[in-house]
Design a protein around this motif. Structure first.
Motif, PDB file in Angstrom:
ATOM      1  N   TRP A 246      -1.437  -4.415  -5.321  1.00  0.00           N
ATOM      2  CA  TRP A 246      -1.099  -3.110  -4.753  1.00  0.00           C
ATOM      3  C   TRP A 246      -2.351  -2.246  -4.606  1.00  0.00           C
ATOM      4  CZ3 TRP A 246       3.492  -1.255  -2.875  1.00  0.00           C
ATOM      5  CH2 TRP A 246       4.615  -2.075  -3.072  1.00  0.00           C
ATOM      6  N   ASN A 247      -2.428  -1.571  -3.458  1.00  0.00           N
ATOM      7  CA  ASN A 247      -3.499  -0.609  -3.206  1.00  0.00           C
ATOM      8  C   ASN A 247      -2.863   0.776  -3.159  1.00  0.00           C
ATOM      9  OD1 ASN A 247      -5.790   0.790  -2.445  1.00  0.00           O
ATOM     10  ND2 ASN A 247      -5.670   0.158  -0.300  1.00  0.00           N
ATOM     11  N   LEU A 248      -2.948   1.489  -4.273  1.00  0.00           N
ATOM     12  CA  LEU A 248      -2.303   2.792  -4.383  1.00  0.00           C
ATOM     13  C   LEU A 248      -3.340   3.897  -4.453  1.00  0.00           C
ATOM     14  CD1 LEU A 248       0.467   1.972  -7.039  1.00  0.00           C
ATOM     15  CD2 LEU A 248       0.632   1.869  -4.529  1.00  0.00           C
ATOM     16  N   THR A 249      -3.101   4.947  -3.656  1.00  0.00           N
ATOM     17  CA  THR A 249      -3.900   6.167  -3.753  1.00  0.00           C
ATOM     18  C   THR A 249      -2.961   7.290  -4.185  1.00  0.00           C
ATOM     19  OG1 THR A 249      -3.554   6.604  -1.386  1.00  0.00           O
ATOM     20  CG2 THR A 249      -5.570   5.418  -2.018  1.00  0.00           C
ATOM     21  N   TYR A 250      -3.545   8.431  -4.565  1.00  0.00           N
ATOM     22  CA  TYR A 250      -2.730   9.517  -5.107  1.00  0.00           C
ATOM     23  C   TYR A 250      -3.145  10.844  -4.471  1.00  0.00           C
ATOM     24  CZ  TYR A 250      -1.483   5.969  -8.496  1.00  0.00           C
ATOM     25  OH  TYR A 250      -1.033   4.802  -9.077  1.00  0.00           O
ATOM     26  N   SER A 251      -2.151  11.669  -4.179  1.00  0.00           N
ATOM     27  CA  SER A 251      -2.438  12.971  -3.578  1.00  0.00           C
ATOM     28  C   SER A 251      -1.390  13.978  -4.018  1.00  0.00           C
ATOM     29  CB  SER A 251      -2.460  12.873  -2.049  1.00  0.00           C
ATOM     30  OG  SER A 251      -1.185  12.504  -1.548  1.00  0.00           O
TER      31      SER A 251
ATOM     32  N   ASP B 242       0.396   5.859  -0.534  1.00  0.00           N
ATOM     33  CA  ASP B 242      -0.236   7.059  -1.072  1.00  0.00           C
ATOM     34  C   ASP B 242       0.843   7.778  -1.871  1.00  0.00           C
ATOM     35  OD1 ASP B 242      -2.381   9.027  -1.326  1.00  0.00           O
ATOM     36  OD2 ASP B 242      -1.020  10.312  -0.182  1.00  0.00           O
TER      37      ASP B 242
ATOM     38  N   THR C 141       0.845  -1.189   0.000  1.00  0.00           N
ATOM     39  CA  THR C 141       0.000   0.000   0.000  1.00  0.00           C
ATOM     40  C   THR C 141       0.886   1.247   0.000  1.00  0.00           C
ATOM     41  OG1 THR C 141      -0.124   0.128   2.425  1.00  0.00           O
ATOM     42  CG2 THR C 141      -1.813  -1.173   1.304  1.00  0.00           C
TER      43      THR C 141
ATOM     44  N   LYS D  22       2.583  10.611  -3.720  1.00  0.00           N
ATOM     45  CA  LYS D  22       2.524  12.072  -3.662  1.00  0.00           C
ATOM     46  C   LYS D  22       3.143  12.702  -4.908  1.00  0.00           C
ATOM     47  CE  LYS D  22       1.875  11.184   0.865  1.00  0.00           C
ATOM     48  NZ  LYS D  22       1.994   9.825   1.457  1.00  0.00           N
TER      49      LYS D  22
END
Length: 302
Positions: free
Chosen positions: A229-234, A168, A166, A170
């Motif tokens: 995969w657990n991907l977030t975006y910021s 986030d 996992t 950036k």
């Protein structure tokens, strides 16, 4: 020529402090004393390490413990940074020649970071050191800026959790930042204490390796973590805005602190990447990609 022989360490049982004690001992150049408020910690350290019980609220207690010490290295935890004020005052009064306060992490000389509330305690301590050095030329200070911490533990998880796959991401994930192991931070301490003139009254900037979030994920995939995969975006700009708003509203949670930190070391131009390093002078060899890969493998296998 001023030389350092007797070194006192504060916060010696922590993630940063213990490697510093170990490296000081291994160098065979220093006599090591640990200052602690808990007298029962004597058995936590080797027999050749002197342990002194102190009261951090008492300058007199600290001054007495620091008599005869040439250097003071602080590895106090983030939440205890403000307690170093008495340490600075006692060090200057007791004849300590060099203090390394606990300012590990991002480059707080960057004016953008100076406005962040989470860094005010660190900045206040450095300014106290500057004041005491101006009053007493025999006292000096050095801070260690290492940007991100790097190890097969929470320090890597904070950037990319390779074990649980996992992260986030950036600002797209390709922003270069410095990452530094605890061992290299400890080596920086040795380098400072053996290069007093070159490191007097200034920060040193170090890095074990320069990397990106996307590179860390790519290496994990090379090691077999190809799926799930657990991907977030910021955007770190958005994190900064939200962190400032929530902090002003009284939310001083770890989540908000993490937003500030991520802006600080991943935001481009915010002090997480050092184009000029003090590695060579301080004896820091750094890591190559294979050694970075080994750290990631250890983190995946935990």
């Amino acid at each position: 020529m001023t030389t350092i022989k007797n070194v006192a360490v504060v916060g010696a049982a922590g993630k940063i402090g213990r490697p510093i004690v170990d490296r000081l001992r291994a160098s065979e150049q220093f006599n090591v004393t640990v200052l602690t408020r808990d007298g029962s910690r004597q058995h936590d350290f080797p027999a050749d390490v002197t342990v002194k019980t102190v009261d951090y609220d008492s300058i007199e207690s600290l001054e007495s413990a620091l008599k005869g010490q040439d250097a003071l290295v602080s590895a106090m935890a983030f939440e205890a940074i403000h307690m170093q004020k008495n340490l600075v005052d006692a060090a200057a009064k007791s004849g300590v020649k060099r203090m390394i306060p606990s300012e590990y992490g991002n480059d707080l000389m960057n004016p953008k970071l100076a406005a962040f509330p989470i860094y005010q305690p660190k900045i206040a301590i450095r300014q106290r050191c500057e004041e005491k050095a101006a009053e007493n030329p025999s006292f000096s200070w050095t801070t260690i800026h290492n940007a991100s911490f790097l190890g097969p533990d929470w320090t890597l998880d904070f950037i990319v959790d390779v074990k649980n796959r996992t992260a986030d991401i950036k600002d797209g994930g390709d922003v270069l930042f410095c990452a530094t192991t605890y061992d290299d931070i400890a080596q920086a301490v040795i380098g400072i204490l053996t290069h007093l003139d070159e490191t007097a009254n200034r920060p040193v900037r170090i890095s074990s390796i320069n990397t990106t979030q996307n590179e860390l994920i790519a290496i994990a995939k090379e090691l077999g973590a190809t799926e799930g995969w657990n991907l977030t975006y910021s955007k770190t700009e958005d994190l900064e805005s939200e962190a400032l708003r929530r902090w002003a509203e009284g939310d001083h949670s770890e989540e908000v602190i993490a937003m500030f930190i991520n802006r600080a070391f991943i935001g481009k131009g915010w002090g997480g990447y050092f184009p000029v390093l003090d590695n060579e002078m301080l004896g820091i060899k750094g890591l190559n990609r294979e050694e970075l890969k080994a750290i990631i493998k250890l983190a995946m296998d935990r």
